[in-house]
Structure formats: C-alpha cells, structure tokens
Design a protein around this motif. Structure first.
Motif, short mmCIF file in Angstrom:
data_model
loop_
_atom_site.label_atom_id
_atom_site.label_comp_id
_atom_site.label_asym_id
_atom_site.label_seq_id
_atom_site.Cartn_x
_atom_site.Cartn_y
_atom_site.Cartn_z
N PHE A 102 0.78 -1.25 -0.20
CA PHE A 102 -0.06 -0.12 -0.05
C PHE A 102 0.81 1.26 -0.02
CE2 PHE A 102 -2.52 -3.19 2.49
CZ PHE A 102 -3.72 -3.08 1.51
N ALA A 103 0.43 2.40 -0.47
CA ALA A 103 0.98 3.70 -0.54
C ALA A 103 1.06 4.08 0.97
CB ALA A 103 0.31 4.63 -1.39
N GLU A 104 2.23 4.89 1.32
CA GLU A 104 2.44 5.42 2.33
C GLU A 104 1.11 6.37 2.75
OE1 GLU A 104 4.95 4.53 4.55
OE2 GLU A 104 5.50 3.08 2.66
N ASP A 105 1.23 6.78 4.27
CA ASP A 105 0.35 7.76 4.75
C ASP A 105 -1.15 7.22 4.53
OD1 ASP A 105 2.58 9.16 5.87
OD2 ASP A 105 2.88 10.23 3.79
N HIS A 106 -1.65 6.10 4.62
CA HIS A 106 -3.26 5.83 4.75
C HIS A 106 -3.24 5.29 6.06
CE1 HIS A 106 -4.19 6.06 0.60
NE2 HIS A 106 -2.86 5.85 0.29
N HIS A 107 -4.73 5.62 6.40
CA HIS A 107 -4.85 5.06 8.01
C HIS A 107 -5.52 3.62 7.63
CE1 HIS A 107 -8.21 5.35 11.02
NE2 HIS A 107 -6.90 5.53 11.83
N VAL A 108 -5.10 2.92 8.74
CA VAL A 108 -5.38 1.53 8.55
C VAL A 108 -6.01 1.14 10.01
CG1 VAL A 108 -4.24 -0.85 8.96
CG2 VAL A 108 -3.25 1.13 7.42
N THR A 109 -7.12 0.35 9.61
CA THR A 109 -7.93 -0.11 10.94
C THR A 109 -7.85 -1.74 10.84
OG1 THR A 109 -9.25 1.54 10.89
CG2 THR A 109 -10.23 -0.28 12.21
N LEU A 110 -7.48 -2.53 12.01
CA LEU A 110 -7.28 -3.92 12.10
C LEU A 110 -8.33 -4.38 13.05
CD1 LEU A 110 -5.70 -6.53 11.22
CD2 LEU A 110 -4.23 -5.73 12.91
N ARG A 111 -8.95 -5.67 12.87
CA ARG A 111 -9.84 -6.32 13.72
C ARG A 111 -9.45 -7.81 13.50
NH1 ARG A 111 -16.39 -6.23 14.34
NH2 ARG A 111 -16.20 -6.54 11.88
N CYS A 112 -9.30 -8.39 14.57
CA CYS A 112 -9.16 -10.08 14.37
C CYS A 112 -10.24 -10.67 14.92
CB CYS A 112 -7.88 -10.28 15.28
SG CYS A 112 -7.01 -11.57 15.29
N LEU A 113 -10.73 -11.88 13.80
CA LEU A 113 -11.87 -12.66 14.32
C LEU A 113 -11.51 -14.03 14.25
CD1 LEU A 113 -13.57 -10.47 11.55
CD2 LEU A 113 -14.52 -10.63 13.92
N LEU A 114 -12.54 -15.02 14.41
CA LEU A 114 -12.31 -16.22 13.97
C LEU A 114 -13.37 -16.62 13.10
CD1 LEU A 114 -12.10 -17.74 17.89
CD2 LEU A 114 -10.45 -17.39 16.24
N GLY A 115 -12.93 -17.77 12.49
CA GLY A 115 -14.00 -18.12 11.20
C GLY A 115 -13.67 -19.73 11.01
N ASP A 116 -14.72 -20.07 10.23
CA ASP A 116 -14.63 -21.38 9.58
C ASP A 116 -14.80 -21.20 8.17
OD1 ASP A 116 -14.67 -22.87 12.14
OD2 ASP A 116 -16.73 -22.41 12.34
N TRP A 117 -13.80 -21.61 7.32
CA TRP A 117 -13.48 -21.20 5.81
C TRP A 117 -14.87 -21.64 5.06
CZ3 TRP A 117 -11.52 -18.05 2.56
CH2 TRP A 117 -11.67 -18.12 1.20
N GLN A 118 -15.43 -21.10 4.03
CA GLN A 118 -16.60 -21.54 3.41
C GLN A 118 -16.27 -21.11 2.13
OE1 GLN A 118 -20.51 -20.31 5.21
NE2 GLN A 118 -20.07 -21.41 7.00
N GLY A 119 -15.17 -20.92 1.71
CA GLY A 119 -15.10 -20.54 0.17
C GLY A 119 -15.06 -19.15 -0.22
N THR A 120 -15.39 -18.11 0.54
CA THR A 120 -15.59 -16.80 0.18
C THR A 120 -14.50 -15.95 1.22
OG1 THR A 120 -17.60 -16.22 1.20
CG2 THR A 120 -17.65 -17.12 -1.10
N PRO A 121 -14.23 -14.94 0.98
CA PRO A 121 -13.34 -14.06 1.94
C PRO A 121 -14.24 -13.97 3.45
CG PRO A 121 -13.38 -12.98 -0.01
CD PRO A 121 -14.28 -14.02 -0.43
N THR A 122 -15.64 -13.71 3.06
CA THR A 122 -16.28 -13.34 4.65
C THR A 122 -17.06 -14.69 4.97
OG1 THR A 122 -18.00 -12.21 3.19
CG2 THR A 122 -16.39 -10.90 4.14
N GLY A 123 -17.23 -15.49 4.05
CA GLY A 123 -18.07 -16.75 4.47
C GLY A 123 -17.39 -17.54 5.55
N GLY A 124 -18.23 -17.64 6.72
CA GLY A 124 -17.79 -18.39 7.74
C GLY A 124 -17.16 -17.60 8.84
N ILE A 125 -17.20 -16.27 8.61
CA ILE A 125 -16.59 -15.66 9.74
C ILE A 125 -17.52 -15.58 10.79
CG2 ILE A 125 -15.84 -13.23 10.58
CD1 ILE A 125 -14.70 -12.71 7.68
#
Length: 138
Positions: free
Chosen positions: A99-122
């Motif tokens: 990523f280019a410099e000077d961008h605001h970043v927000t991080l969250r940590c979760l658990l999940g069970d993979w279901q084939g899509t980036p958010t499926g199973g979170i």
C-alpha cells in the motif's frame, strides 16, 4: 550581567528545549505496529498484527479450537480485505502487502470456519469486545 543578556540566554535555552521537545515527540508520535487478539472467553484464539514498515500483516492461530484466525484490514482509499490463517493451531501467516504510504489502517481480528469466500464462515461476534479494533498508518 545585566537583565538583557540573561533574558537572551533564557530565550535561547527555552528555544533549544522546545526544539528538542518537538523532535522527541514527533519521533514517538506514531506507534508503528498495531496488534490485537481475538478473544473467546479469554482463550485468545488468534492474534493479528499490522506492521507498516514493509506493510506486513501477521495472522496467528493461537488455540486448537478448530477455528481459523481471520484479519480484517481496512485501508483508507483501498477498502476492506480479509486474510485467513487456515493452517491450524500454532501457525503464523505473514502476508506481504503493498500500500502507498500515509494511509489510515484499521485492524480487527476474528475467528472463522472457511466456506470458500473471503467473509463466508466468519464468526462476526468473535472479536474482543473490550478492544474491538486497533488503528495505525501505513
């Protein structure tokens, strides 16, 4: 020594102290690393960390609970991304981002069970409710 030279010395010392104070505070202004645990009843099932220098995202699975650790990374100007560590207990995934410099970043940590899509199973309510997310800059 008259009052005028004393005032000049005092002003010089004050300016030097102020300059040192500004230099010290700017060097400590940003906490470069943002890290957060995902916590299900104090097990700390996962750990996610963003390191702006080199843009590395670390996703650790810290509990043999059958779930994957998932990092939700939002970068202003780029969007929200999900990075899974589905490699099992006591493993670490190191994602080298760009990523280019000077961008605001927000991080969250979760658990999940993979279901084939980036958010499926979170498991959306698995994050640490005491400290929902952390932020830093690229």
């Amino acid at each position: 020594m008259s009052v005028r030279p004393i005032a000049r010395v005092a002003a010089t010392v004050l300016a030097a102290c102020t300059a040192v104070g500004f230099a010290a505070s700017s060097a400590q202004a940003d906490n470069p690393v943002a890290g957060i645990y995902v916590d299900q009843t104090w097990h700390k099932g996962g750990y996610c960390e963003f390191r702006p220098y080199g843009e590395h995202l670390i996703v650790k699975d810290r509990d043999a609970d059958g779930h994957s650790a998932v990092a939700e990374l939002t970068v202003d100007g780029y969007g929200t991304y999900y990075y899974w560590n589905s490699n099992g207990y006591d493993t670490t995934r190191d994602v080298d981002l760009d990523f280019a410099e000077d961008h605001h970043v927000t991080l969250r940590c979760l658990l999940g069970d993979w279901q084939g899509t980036p958010t499926g199973g979170i498991i959306w309510d698995s994050y640490d409710h005491m400290l929902e997310w952390v932020t830093t800059w690229t």
